[in-house]
Design a protein around this motif. Structure first.
Motif, PDB file in Angstrom:
ATOM      1  N   PRO A 187       1.460  -1.318  -0.122  1.00  9.62           N
ATOM      2  CA  PRO A 187      -0.228   0.164  -0.233  1.00  9.62           C
ATOM      3  C   PRO A 187       1.139   0.405  -0.169  1.00  9.62           C
ATOM      4  O   PRO A 187       1.702   1.547   0.761  1.00  9.62           O
ATOM      5  CB  PRO A 187      -0.579  -0.516   1.335  1.00  9.62           C
ATOM      6  CG  PRO A 187      -0.180  -1.213   2.470  1.00  9.62           C
ATOM      7  CD  PRO A 187       0.722  -2.137   1.651  1.00  9.62           C
ATOM      8  N   VAL A 188       1.096   1.768  -0.925  1.00 10.23           N
ATOM      9  CA  VAL A 188       1.402   3.446  -1.193  1.00 10.23           C
ATOM     10  C   VAL A 188       0.547   4.808  -0.993  1.00 10.23           C
ATOM     11  O   VAL A 188      -0.631   4.726  -1.178  1.00 10.23           O
ATOM     12  CB  VAL A 188       2.004   3.226  -2.066  1.00 10.23           C
ATOM     13  CG1 VAL A 188       3.039   2.447  -2.380  1.00 10.23           C
ATOM     14  CG2 VAL A 188       1.519   3.521  -2.929  1.00 10.23           C
ATOM     15  N   ILE A 189       0.742   5.380  -0.599  1.00 12.77           N
ATOM     16  CA  ILE A 189       0.018   7.107  -1.022  1.00 12.77           C
ATOM     17  C   ILE A 189       0.830   8.018  -1.302  1.00 12.77           C
ATOM     18  O   ILE A 189       2.231   8.718  -1.390  1.00 12.77           O
ATOM     19  CB  ILE A 189      -0.100   7.566   0.444  1.00 12.77           C
ATOM     20  CG1 ILE A 189      -1.137   7.005   2.002  1.00 12.77           C
ATOM     21  CG2 ILE A 189      -0.324   9.533   0.190  1.00 12.77           C
ATOM     22  CD1 ILE A 189      -0.694   7.155   3.023  1.00 12.77           C
ATOM     23  N   CYS A 190       0.347   8.214  -3.080  1.00 13.28           N
ATOM     24  CA  CYS A 190       0.563   9.090  -3.701  1.00 13.28           C
ATOM     25  C   CYS A 190       0.526  11.186  -3.136  1.00 13.28           C
ATOM     26  O   CYS A 190      -0.694  11.073  -3.656  1.00 13.28           O
ATOM     27  CB  CYS A 190       0.197   9.023  -5.499  1.00 13.28           C
ATOM     28  SG  CYS A 190       1.198   9.841  -5.931  1.00 13.28           S
ATOM     29  N   VAL A 191       1.406  11.546  -3.197  1.00 14.60           N
ATOM     30  CA  VAL A 191       0.992  12.660  -3.016  1.00 14.60           C
ATOM     31  C   VAL A 191       1.973  13.600  -3.478  1.00 14.60           C
ATOM     32  O   VAL A 191       3.416  13.771  -4.328  1.00 14.60           O
ATOM     33  CB  VAL A 191       1.868  13.858  -1.216  1.00 14.60           C
ATOM     34  CG1 VAL A 191       1.420  14.340  -1.036  1.00 14.60           C
ATOM     35  CG2 VAL A 191       1.085  12.589  -0.241  1.00 14.60           C
TER      36      VAL A 191
END
Length: 74
Positions: A31-35
């Motif tokens: 799981p990743v969060i792209c900002v």
């Protein structure tokens, strides 16, 4: 599939096109969060008498979550 290479160069539109997918072992998903950040001030050039607070971009940060496939050799 066999063919003369020179004949394939004559008319590309008539040649057979093939596509394939590799069969690989499944890899874990991370799981990743792209900002993503946009410009903080919306006006390219501010004048000497202009207040920069009027041009602050309140939506300059966008977050998006997703999954990244980890390579097998890690």
């Amino acid at each position: 599939m066999t063919d003369d290479f020179a004949s394939m160069l004559q008319d590309y539109k008539k040649t057979q096109k093939i596509t394939w997918l590799a069969e690989v072992d499944p890899a874990p998903l991370i799981p990743v969060i792209c900002v993503q950040y946009d410009h903080l001030i919306t006006k390219p050039i501010l004048g000497k008498d202009e207040d920069f607070k009027q041009y602050i971009n309140s939506n300059s940060r966008v977050c998006q979550s997703g999954f990244l496939k980890c390579p097998n050799d890690m």
